[in-house]
Design a protein around this motif. Structure first.
Motif, mmCIF file in Angstrom:
data_model
loop_
_atom_site.group_PDB
_atom_site.id
_atom_site.type_symbol
_atom_site.label_atom_id
_atom_site.label_comp_id
_atom_site.label_asym_id
_atom_site.label_seq_id
_atom_site.Cartn_x
_atom_site.Cartn_y
_atom_site.Cartn_z
ATOM 1 N N MET A 1 -31.641 7.962 1.254
ATOM 2 C CA MET A 1 -30.240 8.310 1.311
ATOM 3 C C MET A 1 -29.420 7.036 1.068
ATOM 4 S SD MET A 1 -27.994 9.616 4.536
ATOM 5 C CE MET A 1 -28.152 11.359 4.466
ATOM 6 N N ALA A 2 -28.520 7.105 0.149
ATOM 7 C CA ALA A 2 -27.678 5.955 -0.190
ATOM 8 C C ALA A 2 -26.502 5.865 0.782
ATOM 9 C CB ALA A 2 -27.159 6.083 -1.608
ATOM 10 N N VAL A 3 -26.164 4.662 1.123
ATOM 11 C CA VAL A 3 -25.023 4.429 2.004
ATOM 12 C C VAL A 3 -23.796 4.208 1.142
ATOM 13 C CG1 VAL A 3 -24.030 2.894 3.736
ATOM 14 C CG2 VAL A 3 -26.479 3.392 3.761
ATOM 15 N N GLN A 4 -22.753 4.965 1.409
ATOM 16 C CA GLN A 4 -21.517 4.808 0.655
ATOM 17 C C GLN A 4 -20.665 3.740 1.320
ATOM 18 O OE1 GLN A 4 -19.619 8.613 0.535
ATOM 19 N NE2 GLN A 4 -20.819 9.300 -1.204
ATOM 20 N N SER A 5 -20.147 2.849 0.502
ATOM 21 C CA SER A 5 -19.236 1.856 1.070
ATOM 22 C C SER A 5 -17.821 2.399 0.986
ATOM 23 C CB SER A 5 -19.334 0.526 0.320
ATOM 24 O OG SER A 5 -18.810 0.658 -0.966
ATOM 25 N N ARG A 6 -17.073 2.095 1.961
ATOM 26 C CA ARG A 6 -15.689 2.547 2.000
ATOM 27 C C ARG A 6 -14.804 1.421 1.483
ATOM 28 N NH1 ARG A 6 -12.189 4.352 7.233
ATOM 29 N NH2 ARG A 6 -10.325 4.828 6.072
ATOM 30 N N VAL A 7 -14.123 1.675 0.393
ATOM 31 C CA VAL A 7 -13.250 0.672 -0.201
ATOM 32 C C VAL A 7 -11.845 0.905 0.319
ATOM 33 C CG1 VAL A 7 -12.319 -0.233 -2.352
ATOM 34 C CG2 VAL A 7 -14.684 0.558 -2.252
ATOM 35 N N LEU A 8 -11.323 -0.110 0.967
ATOM 36 C CA LEU A 8 -9.965 -0.010 1.478
ATOM 37 C C LEU A 8 -8.983 -0.287 0.355
ATOM 38 C CD1 LEU A 8 -10.407 -1.894 4.849
ATOM 39 C CD2 LEU A 8 -10.350 0.558 4.463
ATOM 40 N N PRO A 9 -7.857 0.399 0.343
ATOM 41 C CA PRO A 9 -6.878 0.176 -0.731
ATOM 42 C C PRO A 9 -6.227 -1.196 -0.588
ATOM 43 C CG PRO A 9 -5.958 1.608 0.952
ATOM 44 C CD PRO A 9 -7.402 1.375 1.312
ATOM 45 N N GLU A 10 -5.788 -1.727 -1.704
ATOM 46 C CA GLU A 10 -5.000 -2.948 -1.656
ATOM 47 C C GLU A 10 -3.563 -2.534 -1.403
ATOM 48 O OE1 GLU A 10 -5.304 -6.054 -4.419
ATOM 49 O OE2 GLU A 10 -7.412 -5.685 -4.813
ATOM 50 N N TRP A 11 -2.970 -3.154 -0.426
ATOM 51 C CA TRP A 11 -1.607 -2.809 -0.048
ATOM 52 C C TRP A 11 -0.643 -3.792 -0.708
ATOM 53 C CZ3 TRP A 11 -1.040 1.674 2.434
ATOM 54 C CH2 TRP A 11 -2.162 2.209 3.078
ATOM 55 N N PRO A 12 0.490 -3.308 -1.182
ATOM 56 C CA PRO A 12 1.460 -4.197 -1.822
ATOM 57 C C PRO A 12 2.110 -5.138 -0.806
ATOM 58 C CG PRO A 12 2.360 -1.975 -1.641
ATOM 59 C CD PRO A 12 0.925 -1.912 -1.184
ATOM 60 N N GLU A 13 2.643 -6.241 -1.290
ATOM 61 C CA GLU A 13 3.327 -7.214 -0.421
ATOM 62 C C GLU A 13 4.558 -6.587 0.226
ATOM 63 O OE1 GLU A 13 4.268 -10.638 1.608
ATOM 64 O OE2 GLU A 13 2.413 -10.132 0.597
ATOM 65 N N TRP A 14 5.331 -5.827 -0.529
ATOM 66 C CA TRP A 14 6.515 -5.122 -0.022
ATOM 67 C C TRP A 14 6.261 -3.631 -0.137
ATOM 68 C CZ3 TRP A 14 10.490 -7.324 2.507
ATOM 69 C CH2 TRP A 14 10.609 -8.715 2.414
ATOM 70 N N MET A 15 6.516 -2.897 0.941
ATOM 71 C CA MET A 15 6.198 -1.475 0.978
ATOM 72 C C MET A 15 7.428 -0.634 1.262
ATOM 73 S SD MET A 15 2.760 -1.483 3.276
ATOM 74 C CE MET A 15 1.737 -2.937 3.306
ATOM 75 N N SER A 16 7.426 0.547 0.655
ATOM 76 C CA SER A 16 8.444 1.534 0.981
ATOM 77 C C SER A 16 8.198 2.027 2.407
ATOM 78 C CB SER A 16 8.366 2.715 0.009
ATOM 79 O OG SER A 16 7.148 3.415 0.208
ATOM 80 N N GLU A 17 9.139 2.755 2.925
ATOM 81 C CA GLU A 17 8.983 3.306 4.272
ATOM 82 C C GLU A 17 7.761 4.228 4.345
ATOM 83 O OE1 GLU A 17 11.758 5.497 7.597
ATOM 84 O OE2 GLU A 17 12.364 5.565 5.506
ATOM 85 N N GLU A 18 7.567 5.028 3.326
ATOM 86 C CA GLU A 18 6.434 5.956 3.295
ATOM 87 C C GLU A 18 5.105 5.200 3.290
ATOM 88 O OE1 GLU A 18 4.489 9.360 0.379
ATOM 89 O OE2 GLU A 18 6.427 8.496 -0.133
ATOM 90 N N THR A 19 5.004 4.179 2.457
ATOM 91 C CA THR A 19 3.778 3.395 2.372
ATOM 92 C C THR A 19 3.537 2.613 3.660
ATOM 93 O OG1 THR A 19 4.038 3.230 -0.028
ATOM 94 C CG2 THR A 19 2.542 1.657 1.014
ATOM 95 N N ALA A 20 4.606 2.042 4.220
ATOM 96 C CA ALA A 20 4.484 1.291 5.471
ATOM 97 C C ALA A 20 4.008 2.198 6.608
ATOM 98 C CB ALA A 20 5.813 0.644 5.830
ATOM 99 N N ALA A 21 4.509 3.415 6.646
ATOM 100 C CA ALA A 21 4.081 4.367 7.674
ATOM 101 C C ALA A 21 2.592 4.670 7.527
ATOM 102 C CB ALA A 21 4.909 5.645 7.592
ATOM 103 N N ARG A 22 2.128 4.874 6.295
ATOM 104 C CA ARG A 22 0.697 5.116 6.073
ATOM 105 C C ARG A 22 -0.123 3.894 6.475
ATOM 106 N NH1 ARG A 22 1.855 6.971 0.800
ATOM 107 N NH2 ARG A 22 0.570 5.269 0.006
ATOM 108 N N TYR A 23 0.353 2.709 6.110
ATOM 109 C CA TYR A 23 -0.342 1.460 6.435
ATOM 110 C C TYR A 23 -0.499 1.296 7.944
ATOM 111 C CZ TYR A 23 -1.371 -3.554 6.517
ATOM 112 O OH TYR A 23 -1.950 -4.788 6.729
ATOM 113 N N MET A 24 0.541 1.646 8.685
ATOM 114 C CA MET A 24 0.522 1.501 10.136
ATOM 115 C C MET A 24 -0.068 2.716 10.851
ATOM 116 S SD MET A 24 4.159 -0.362 10.850
ATOM 117 C CE MET A 24 3.745 -0.648 12.566
ATOM 118 N N ASP A 25 -0.393 3.749 10.092
ATOM 119 C CA ASP A 25 -0.918 4.987 10.650
ATOM 120 C C ASP A 25 0.052 5.590 11.658
ATOM 121 O OD1 ASP A 25 -2.733 7.067 10.846
ATOM 122 O OD2 ASP A 25 -3.891 6.116 12.431
#
Length: 66
Positions: A1-25
């Protein structure tokens, strides 16, 4: 069984409110509340409606919360 690696997204230096909310969960409503009450991470207002969060400020805020 192969192990899948989880690739985290690269986050931009400046984020919109929507992106910042996702980043902070969290929700955009939480960011709105914090901003309205002078709490939460530092942000930059561009014009009357546009708000941007810097990744370094979000990281610092989250570290400070423990």
């Amino acid at each position: 069984m192969a192990v899948q690696s989880r690739v985290l997204p690269e986050w931009p230096e400046w984020m919109s409110e929507e992106t910042a909310a996702r980043y902070m969960d969290t929700s955009q409503n939480t960011l709105n509340y914090w901003r309205a009450h002078g709490k939460g991470p530092a942000f930059k207002r561009i014009g009357q409606r546009m708000v941007r969060y810097q990744k370094a400020e979000l990281d610092a805020f989250m570290r400070a919360q423990g």
